[in-house]
Design a protein around this motif. Structure first.
Motif, PDB file in Angstrom:
ATOM      1  N   ASN A 257     -14.425  26.373  24.245  1.00 49.63           N
ATOM      2  CA  ASN A 257     -14.383  26.724  25.664  1.00 49.63           C
ATOM      3  C   ASN A 257     -14.156  25.488  26.541  1.00 49.63           C
ATOM      4  O   ASN A 257     -14.690  24.419  26.250  1.00 49.63           O
ATOM      5  CB  ASN A 257     -15.717  27.357  26.072  1.00 49.63           C
ATOM      6  CG  ASN A 257     -15.875  28.761  25.541  1.00 49.63           C
ATOM      7  OD1 ASN A 257     -15.238  29.141  24.577  1.00 49.63           O
ATOM      8  ND2 ASN A 257     -16.715  29.534  26.181  1.00 49.63           N
TER       9      ASN A 257
ATOM     10  N   GLU B 203     -18.059  31.408  29.580  1.00 53.49           N
ATOM     11  CA  GLU B 203     -17.420  32.691  29.278  1.00 53.49           C
ATOM     12  C   GLU B 203     -18.563  33.660  28.994  1.00 53.49           C
ATOM     13  O   GLU B 203     -19.452  33.359  28.203  1.00 53.49           O
ATOM     14  CB  GLU B 203     -16.546  32.461  28.050  1.00 53.49           C
ATOM     15  CG  GLU B 203     -15.861  33.642  27.478  1.00 53.49           C
ATOM     16  CD  GLU B 203     -15.073  33.232  26.224  1.00 53.49           C
ATOM     17  OE1 GLU B 203     -13.977  33.762  26.059  1.00 53.49           O
ATOM     18  OE2 GLU B 203     -15.544  32.404  25.424  1.00 53.49           O
TER      19      GLU B 203
ATOM     20  N   PHE C 200     -20.163  37.253  27.691  1.00 51.93           N
ATOM     21  CA  PHE C 200     -19.946  38.365  26.766  1.00 51.93           C
ATOM     22  C   PHE C 200     -20.944  39.477  27.069  1.00 51.93           C
ATOM     23  O   PHE C 200     -22.145  39.208  27.213  1.00 51.93           O
ATOM     24  CB  PHE C 200     -20.187  37.938  25.314  1.00 51.93           C
ATOM     25  CG  PHE C 200     -19.171  36.974  24.757  1.00 51.93           C
ATOM     26  CD1 PHE C 200     -17.913  36.868  25.308  1.00 51.93           C
ATOM     27  CD2 PHE C 200     -19.477  36.198  23.655  1.00 51.93           C
ATOM     28  CE1 PHE C 200     -16.971  35.993  24.786  1.00 51.93           C
ATOM     29  CE2 PHE C 200     -18.551  35.323  23.124  1.00 51.93           C
ATOM     30  CZ  PHE C 200     -17.299  35.218  23.686  1.00 51.93           C
TER      31      PHE C 200
HETATM   32 FE   LIG Z   1     -14.572  31.668  24.018  1.00 53.00          FE
END
Ligand SMILES: [Fe+2]
Length: 329
Positions: free
Chosen positions: A247, A251, A253
């Motif tokens: 990354n 981010e 999830f």
């Molecule tokens: Fe990622």
């Protein structure tokens, strides 16, 4: 090292297997029946060909994504949003200490052209690296007839809400998108839509689970909603993420169904940092300084939230922003 005017070159074709070798800058790529071989002036690397092709078609399809795409611990690309590094061993302690690591920077277009040329030549009919391994053939063995259909699932932009008159139809049996075998046990109630008078034909809703359940690809966004720099992608995931993603920003999830196991390592060295097992309703933020790979024992639905703000990668890289999004105190 920058070779910004480099273009992909076709080298010789192996008469025994039928596969062609390629060069971009000082990297050469060739394959045999089982493996992809990548060489550069001071070293070489071997990757199982299924893994290599599953990573390569996603890397092109994602436009090199955010930050680092590791095909495995050694080889991969870094996106600088206009230019792309191809590296080998540059983020591996052993390769760096031995002095055999290598990195070259190309235009994104040149890398895209090279990866597309390699994928076209090395993928035969009956094998689709975007499908789950249980739902496609194998890439091993000598070259067969080349596929003539698109290798990538192009983005199809909606003009209005999916399913509204005049826009794209929602996925259905009729559009050739059956419910995936793994999601046959879910219920797919259609949302009730009650429009205020005067708004008929302007308001719509779909069952997002049904849309994802009809996706024929894995680890590849199935639908994305973009609002300025906020990008929301839903995907269906099965088997393993064929790349290790490094990354350059946070981010998020959100696990929608089933279970995904994440292995998380330091981005620079590959040293293990943690494991996360996500079950439905779990939310986590992958930090900006890690690499991670997901494993889904059974097809699972995942929602990913990305911040596409231009220049964000430099604010994390400089230390201006902490690598994680929240301080819990
Ligand atoms: Fe990622």
């Amino acid at each position: 090292m920058s070779v910004l005017d480099a273009k992909v070159e076709r080298l010789s074709t192996d008469p025994a297997t039928g596969y062609t070798a390629f060069r971009l800058g000082s990297f050469t790529f060739r394959r045999d029946e089982y493996f992809a071989h990548v060489s550069w002036p001071k070293g070489s690397h071997i990757i199982e060909v299924d893994r290599f092709l599953r990573a390569m078609v996603r890397d092109i399809g994602w436009g090199f994504f955010y930050g680092w795409i590791f095909f495995d611990d050694i080889f991969g690309t870094t996106n600088h949003y206009g230019t792309v590094d191809i590296f080998a061993g540059s983020y591996d302690k052993g390769y760096r200490e031995a002095g055999i690591d290598h990195l070259e920077t190309f235009t994104a277009e040149a890398v895209s052209e090279a990866f597309e040329a390699i994928s076209r030549d090395w993928i035969s009919e009956g094998y689709d690296p975007l499908n789950a391994p249980l739902e496609t053939g194998s890439p091993i063995g000598p070259k067969g007839p080349e596929r003539t259909d698109p290798l990538l699932r192009a983005f199809i932009a909606a003009d209005r809400m999916l399913g509204l008159p005049g826009d794209k139809p929602v996925r259905s049996d009729e559009t050739g998108h059956p419910i995936n075998r793994a999601f046959a046990d879910l219920e797919y109630d259609a949302p009730e839509i009650e429009c205020a008078p005067g708004f008929e034909g302007q308001l719509h809703a779909i069952n997002l689970f049904e849309h994802i359940a009809r996706s024929d690809v894995t680890w590849n966004p199935s639908i994305s909603a973009v609002t300025r720099a906020n990008i929301c992608c839903v995907t269906s995931e099965e088997h393993m993420l064929p790349v290790i993603h490094g990354n350059d920003r946070n981010e998020w999830f959100i696990q929608l169904t089933d279970e995904i196991h994440w292995s998380i390592a330091d981005k620079e060295t590959g040293a293990p940092r943690g494991r996360v097992v996500m079950r439905p309703g779990d939310v986590c933020a992958m930090p900006a300084d890690i690499r991670h790979q997901g494993f889904a024992p059974k097809r699972a639905m995942l929602m990913v939230m990305e911040n596409g703000t231009p220049g964000l990668e430099q604010r994390y890289a400089s230390g201006e922003l902490k690598p994680y999004p929240v301080d819990f105190r």
